[in-house]
Design an enzyme around this catalytic site. Structure first.
Site, PDB file in Angstrom:
ATOM      1  N   ASP A 160      94.360  79.769 -68.451  1.00 36.68           N
ATOM      2  CA  ASP A 160      93.033  79.748 -69.076  1.00 36.68           C
ATOM      3  C   ASP A 160      92.392  78.374 -69.126  1.00 36.68           C
ATOM      4  O   ASP A 160      91.284  78.232 -69.667  1.00 36.68           O
ATOM      5  CB  ASP A 160      93.140  80.259 -70.523  1.00 36.68           C
ATOM      6  N   HIS A 205      81.613  99.631 -37.636  1.00 36.37           N
ATOM      7  CA  HIS A 205      81.746  98.333 -38.312  1.00 36.37           C
ATOM      8  C   HIS A 205      82.435  97.376 -37.349  1.00 36.37           C
ATOM      9  O   HIS A 205      83.415  97.746 -36.699  1.00 36.37           O
ATOM     10  CB  HIS A 205      82.566  98.514 -39.588  1.00 36.37           C
ATOM     11  N   CYS A 213      96.396  76.168 -65.319  1.00 37.40           N
ATOM     12  CA  CYS A 213      97.032  77.117 -66.236  1.00 37.40           C
ATOM     13  C   CYS A 213      96.275  78.443 -66.203  1.00 37.40           C
ATOM     14  O   CYS A 213      95.287  78.592 -65.488  1.00 37.40           O
ATOM     15  CB  CYS A 213      97.018  76.563 -67.658  1.00 37.40           C
ATOM     16  N   ARG A 232      89.948 100.659 -39.099  1.00 30.56           N
ATOM     17  CA  ARG A 232      90.026 100.896 -40.543  1.00 30.56           C
ATOM     18  C   ARG A 232      89.775 102.372 -40.851  1.00 30.56           C
ATOM     19  O   ARG A 232      90.682 103.071 -41.290  1.00 30.56           O
ATOM     20  CB  ARG A 232      89.041  99.983 -41.267  1.00 30.56           C
ATOM     21  N   TYR A 268     102.030  72.179 -66.735  1.00 29.19           N
ATOM     22  CA  TYR A 268     103.338  72.786 -66.467  1.00 29.19           C
ATOM     23  C   TYR A 268     104.055  72.080 -65.322  1.00 29.19           C
ATOM     24  O   TYR A 268     103.439  71.747 -64.310  1.00 29.19           O
ATOM     25  CB  TYR A 268     103.174  74.262 -66.117  1.00 29.19           C
ATOM     26  N   LYS A 326      78.852  96.184 -53.423  1.00 27.93           N
ATOM     27  CA  LYS A 326      80.226  96.534 -53.804  1.00 27.93           C
ATOM     28  C   LYS A 326      80.881  95.383 -54.571  1.00 27.93           C
ATOM     29  O   LYS A 326      80.410  94.241 -54.504  1.00 27.93           O
ATOM     30  CB  LYS A 326      81.035  96.875 -52.547  1.00 27.93           C
ATOM     31  N   ARG A 372      73.365  96.921 -43.134  1.00 24.63           N
ATOM     32  CA  ARG A 372      74.163  96.871 -44.367  1.00 24.63           C
ATOM     33  C   ARG A 372      74.323  95.395 -44.713  1.00 24.63           C
ATOM     34  O   ARG A 372      75.190  94.706 -44.204  1.00 24.63           O
ATOM     35  CB  ARG A 372      75.537  97.527 -44.137  1.00 24.63           C
TER      36      ARG A 372
END
Ligand code: PLP
Length: 377
Positions: free
Chosen positions: A317, A170, A315, A139, A269, A40, A223
């Site tokens: 990027d 689970h 920042c 859940r 910043y 997943k 799993r």
């Protein structure tokens, strides 16, 4: 989403590591116990199809995903193994799951009733379902035997719609040293099992933590998720594992810019960082838009085997680091992984960020290309 192939920031995924982790897990399983690889969330950020292919080569006989779209992506890529979706799907899409031989969990009878109109076409195979029992995770799943029996009766009465393929629960605390809540859940699961007339093909309870530390509970399928990626499910809480977990993921980049910053000058910043003396400052082309969280300020990366502090705010990027001396632009930077004698693990990053390694791995954005290293032949 644009993937940044023309920028040096990369997730490196060791296929050998994933392969070894799966093989080690399989070696410890009782005969007749299957391993479904949990892929997943883009294989926990490692790349859905790559991980699925490697896990399959290592002996996984099925897959678990979180959502129907991920299951369809596996089918579209040609995987024919059993696939189980772990989350509740919309009843309206039950026909899509059935048509693609994708198994789904069921946690109440209302879902069955809502799904039936979408399953009654004669051309569709019956939908494979895994009955979810909520033994304490809170859940999804049945919480009492009467409701479970009623739903099972409905499925038995409609074999053209439903094929009960599995039964599972689970655990909420399988990764914790204290086993008491785990044992409570085991007890409840056993009581559920005893109330059913027959067991389906798959009876399963084990995530990675359960398979590592409570293997006696495994049932006939596990799993297998985070441990496949070489990460200890407990973080640091239970340091010993029955076999070594080999981390599969590294995160690397290169310095895009290097300068000498005079004493007293600021970085990033808010101008929160000031050079205490003349300093060499390097810029790394990754930021919070790539999943390198803003709170990584004050943490470090590796350049040339040395820890270099992340200075100033991260920042969107880019971020800046303090270098011990001048390095040319293009020098490699290791954010997660090994450089020289030094290593930074996903767990180290998670510790600084106040979270778990699962989240750090999943947060690395699609903008960062995933590249295989140590590929299988
Ligand atoms: C994600 C998930 C798993 C895998 O858990 P890991 O801790 O990564 O091994 C197993 N079962 C269910 C129901 C899950 O949601």
């Amino acid at each position: 989403m644009v993937t940044a192939t023309l920028r040096p920031t990369r997730v490196l995924v060791s296929e050998q590591a994933i392969y070894q982790n799966v093989q080690h897990a399989l070696a410890g399983l009782a005969d007749g116990t299957a391993l479904f690889a949990v892929v997943k969330a883009d294989g926990y950020g490692h790349g859905l199809l790559r991980v699925a292919r490697v896990a399959q080569a290592a002996g996984a006989t099925g897959f678990c995903v979180a959502i129907l779209d991920e299951a369809l992506a596996l089918r579209q890529a040609g995987f024919t193994e059993p696939i189980l979706v772990l989350g509740i799907i919309e009843p309206a899409y039950a026909g899509i799951a059935a048509a693609n031989h994708i198994a789904v969990p069921v946690g109440d009878e209302a879902w069955l009733i809502a799904a039936m109109p979408h399953l009654s076409q004669s051309t569709l195979p019956p939908l494979a379902v895994h009955v979810a029992m909520d033994t304490g995770m809170g859940r999804i799943g049945f919480r009492d035997v009467t409701a479970l029996q009623s739903a099972c009766a409905r499925m038995t009465a409609h074999p053209e719609c439903f094929d009960v393929e599995g039964l599972f629960t689970h655990f909420a605390t399988a990764d914790e040293p204290d086993p008491s809540y785990f044992q409570l859940q085991v007890g409840r699961f056993k009581a559920f099992l005893a109330a059913l007339p027959h067991k389906p093909r798959y009876v399963h309870v084990s995530n990675s933590a359960t398979s590592l530390w409570h293997a006696a509970c495994n049932g006939n399928m596990i799993r297998y998720g985070v441990a496949m990626y070489g990460l200890n499910p407990s973080g640091r809480a239970i340091p010993t594992t029955p076999y070594p977990l080999v981390p599969a993921l590294s995160l690397v980049s290169t310095l895009s810019f290097v300068k000498r910053l005079p004493a007293g000058e600021a970085v990033s910043y808010g101008a929160t960082y000031r050079a205490a003396q003349d300093e060499w400052i390097g810029t790394v082309p990754m930021g919070y838009a790539d999943g390198w969280l803003r709170r990584m300020q004050g943490f470090h990366v590796l350049v040339d085997g040395q820890f270099c502090e992340i200075v100033g705010r991260v920042c969107m990027d880019q971020f800046m680091i303090r270098l011990p001396h001048d390095y040319p632009a293009g020098t490699s930077v290791v954010l997660v992984g090994t450089s020289g004698q030094a290593t930074i693990s996903l767990q180290d990053v998670a510790d600084h960020a106040g979270t778990i390694h699962y989240e750090i791995a999943c947060d690395i954005a699609e903008r960062v290309p995933r590249v295989s290293v140590a590929p299988l032949d």
